[in-house]
Design a protein around this motif. Structure first.
Motif, short mmCIF file in Angstrom:
data_model
loop_
_atom_site.label_atom_id
_atom_site.label_comp_id
_atom_site.label_asym_id
_atom_site.label_seq_id
_atom_site.Cartn_x
_atom_site.Cartn_y
_atom_site.Cartn_z
N VAL A 66 -19.29 41.66 65.85
CA VAL A 66 -18.82 40.24 64.73
C VAL A 66 -17.30 40.85 64.43
N TRP A 67 -16.51 40.26 64.57
CA TRP A 67 -15.04 40.33 63.84
C TRP A 67 -15.26 39.38 62.72
N ALA A 68 -15.08 39.92 61.56
CA ALA A 68 -15.13 39.15 60.14
C ALA A 68 -13.79 39.22 59.43
N VAL A 69 -13.19 37.96 59.28
CA VAL A 69 -11.91 37.77 58.96
C VAL A 69 -11.97 36.99 57.76
N ASP A 70 -11.38 37.32 56.55
CA ASP A 70 -11.09 36.69 55.48
C ASP A 70 -9.83 36.90 54.50
N ARG A 71 -9.27 35.98 53.81
CA ARG A 71 -8.11 36.26 53.09
C ARG A 71 -8.48 37.04 51.84
N ASP A 72 -9.61 37.02 51.33
CA ASP A 72 -9.97 37.72 50.05
C ASP A 72 -10.30 39.14 50.38
N ALA A 73 -9.34 40.15 49.82
CA ALA A 73 -9.84 41.68 49.93
C ALA A 73 -10.99 41.96 49.46
N GLY A 74 -11.53 41.36 48.30
CA GLY A 74 -12.87 41.74 47.55
C GLY A 74 -13.83 41.17 48.31
N ALA A 75 -13.89 39.94 49.15
CA ALA A 75 -14.82 39.75 49.74
C ALA A 75 -15.38 40.54 51.01
N LEU A 76 -14.12 40.82 51.67
CA LEU A 76 -14.20 41.72 52.95
C LEU A 76 -14.73 43.27 52.57
N ALA A 77 -14.51 43.42 51.29
CA ALA A 77 -15.19 44.87 50.85
C ALA A 77 -16.48 44.69 50.54
N VAL A 78 -17.10 43.54 50.24
CA VAL A 78 -18.35 43.29 50.17
C VAL A 78 -19.19 43.16 51.29
N ALA A 79 -18.40 42.38 52.29
CA ALA A 79 -18.60 42.29 53.77
C ALA A 79 -19.03 43.55 54.37
N SER A 80 -18.06 44.39 54.34
CA SER A 80 -18.00 45.87 54.78
C SER A 80 -19.49 46.58 54.46
N ALA A 81 -19.37 46.74 53.31
CA ALA A 81 -20.70 47.47 52.41
C ALA A 81 -21.92 46.73 53.15
N LEU A 82 -22.18 45.74 53.15
CA LEU A 82 -23.28 44.95 53.64
C LEU A 82 -23.58 45.37 55.02
N ALA A 83 -22.59 45.38 55.97
CA ALA A 83 -22.84 45.73 57.20
C ALA A 83 -23.32 46.94 57.49
N GLU A 84 -22.39 48.07 56.63
CA GLU A 84 -22.90 49.19 56.90
C GLU A 84 -24.53 49.54 56.37
N ARG A 85 -24.74 48.78 55.00
CA ARG A 85 -25.99 49.01 54.78
C ARG A 85 -27.01 48.39 55.83
N SER A 86 -26.73 47.46 56.46
CA SER A 86 -27.44 46.73 57.38
C SER A 86 -27.45 47.42 58.70
N GLY A 87 -26.63 48.10 58.89
CA GLY A 87 -26.60 49.16 60.11
C GLY A 87 -26.10 48.07 61.41
N VAL A 88 -25.21 47.37 61.34
CA VAL A 88 -24.79 46.37 62.19
C VAL A 88 -23.07 46.37 62.61
N ALA A 89 -22.68 46.07 63.68
CA ALA A 89 -21.42 46.31 63.94
C ALA A 89 -20.67 44.97 63.37
N VAL A 90 -19.89 45.16 62.56
CA VAL A 90 -19.07 44.31 61.98
C VAL A 90 -17.76 44.87 61.52
N ARG A 91 -16.63 44.17 62.27
CA ARG A 91 -15.25 44.64 62.03
C ARG A 91 -14.60 43.71 61.19
N THR A 92 -14.05 44.10 60.06
CA THR A 92 -13.30 43.13 59.41
C THR A 92 -11.74 43.15 59.23
#
Length: 266
Positions: A66-92
Motif C-alpha cells: 500500500v502506498w499511503a499518502v496524506d498532507r498531514d505529516a503527523g498523520a503519516l508518522a502515526v500510519a508508519s508506526a502502525l504499519a511497522e508494528r503490524s508488520g505490513v508493507a505500507v509506504r508513506t
C-alpha cells in the motif's frame, strides 16, 4: 485547497480505528472485489493515521503493498508506526490529494475515504487525479464519504448540537459539501470511469468515553475562524463530560451515514 479542520488527538486516532473496524466488517468483500488481494498495488490517498491502509496491506500480502499518502505529516508518522508494528508493507508519502506524485496507471485499487467533504471546490479535480492512478483495463477508484444530514449523536446535550451547527457553518464558509457522499457516483463518471458500485449505509457506534466526533476535533479551527471562543470550548468540554457521566456509554450512540462508490478504469 481548503484547510483541514480536524485535530489528530489520541481520541481522534481511536475514532479512526473504530471507523476502520466498522469499514472492514462491512466492506471487506467489496475491497476484495475492487482489487485488494494478494500481490495488489494499492494507493490509499488521504490515509490519515493509516488504520485502513494497514488492513488493506494485510489483504495485499505477501507480495503486494500500500502506498499511503496524506498532507498531514503527523498523520503519516502515526500510519508508519502502525504499519511497522503490524508488520505490513505500507509506504508513506506527504502530498496533497490532487497531486500525489504517485505513478500514473500503476495501481489495482485507489482508495479515498472521508477526504472529499473537506476539499470544497476541488472534489472533481481530486477524483480526476485518482482516476489517472488506476491501471488501465480494470484498475478501480474506491470512494467513501458522508452525508452529515443523516448523522448524529443520540442523547446529545445541547452543547453537542451547538458544536455540530458551528461545525457545519465552518464547512459552509469553506465551500465544503458535507453531503458529498450522495454524489460520489457522479464524480467517478465525470472522471471517465465505469460505475461499478454505488451504495449507502448507516454505521451505529457506541463511543468510548472521551470520543466526541469530528465537531469536537475541529474545535481549534472553530476558534481560529471566529465561530467559537476558548470559553465556549471549555463550556462544551464540561457539558460533554457531565453528559457522559449521566448517560453512561450504553446510552450514547453515534449514527453516521456513509456512501461507497467504485469506478473501474476502462
Amino acid at each position: 485547497m481548503a484547510d483541514y479542520s480536524l485535530t489528530l488527538s489520541d481520541s481522534e486516532i481511536r475514532r479512526y480505528r473504530l471507523m476502520a473496524d466498522a469499514a472492514e466488517r462491512r466492506e471487506r468483500e467489496l475491497w476484495t472485489t475492487a482489487g485488494a488481494g494478494p500481490g495488489a498495488r494499492i494507493a490509499d490517498v488521504g490515509c490519515g493515521p493509516g488504520a485502513v491502509a494497514v488492513r488493506l496491506a494485510r489483504l495485499a500480502a505477501p507480495d503486494g503493498a500500500v502506498w499511503a499518502v496524506d498532507r498531514d505529516a503527523g498523520a503519516l508518522a502515526v500510519a508508519s508506526a502502525l504499519a511497522e508494528r503490524s508488520g505490513v508493507a505500507v509506504r508513506t508519502g506527504l502530498a496533497p490529494a490532487e497531486r500525489t506524485g504517485l505513478d500514473a496507471g500503476a495501481f489495482d485499487l485507489v482508495m479515498m475515504r472521508h477526504v472529499l467533504a473537506h476539499n470544497g471546490g476541488h472534489e472533481q479535480a481530486i477524483v480526476d487525479h485518482l482516476a489517472t492512478l488506476a491501471r488501465p483495463g480494470g484498475g478501480t477508484v474506491y470512494l467513501v464519504d458522508v452525508d452529515i444530514s443523516s448523522s448524529g449523536l443520540r442523547n446529545a446535550p445541547p452543547a453537542f448540537d451547538e458544536m455540530h451547527e458551528l461545525y457545519g457553518e465552518l464547512h459552509r464558509r469553506r465551500g465544503d459539501d458535507l453531503n458529498i457522499g450522495t454524489r460520489l457516483d457522479e464524480l467517478l463518471v465525470a472522471a471517465g470511469l465505469d460505475l461499478v458500485v454505488f451504495e449507502g449505509h448507516i454505521d451505529v457506534v457506541t463511543p468510548p468515553p472521551g470520543m466526541r466526533g469530528p465537531a469536537w476535533a475541529a474545535r481549534e479551527a472553530l476558534v481560529a475562524e471566529g465561530l467559537a471562543t476558548l470559553d465556549d470550548v471549555a463550556r462544551w468540554d464540561a457539558a460533554l463530560r457531565e453528559a457522559e457521566e449521566e448517560v453512561g456509554s450504553g446510552g450514547r450512540r453515534f449514527f453516521a451515514a456513509h456512501f461507497v462508490a467504485v469506478g473501474r478504469r476502462p
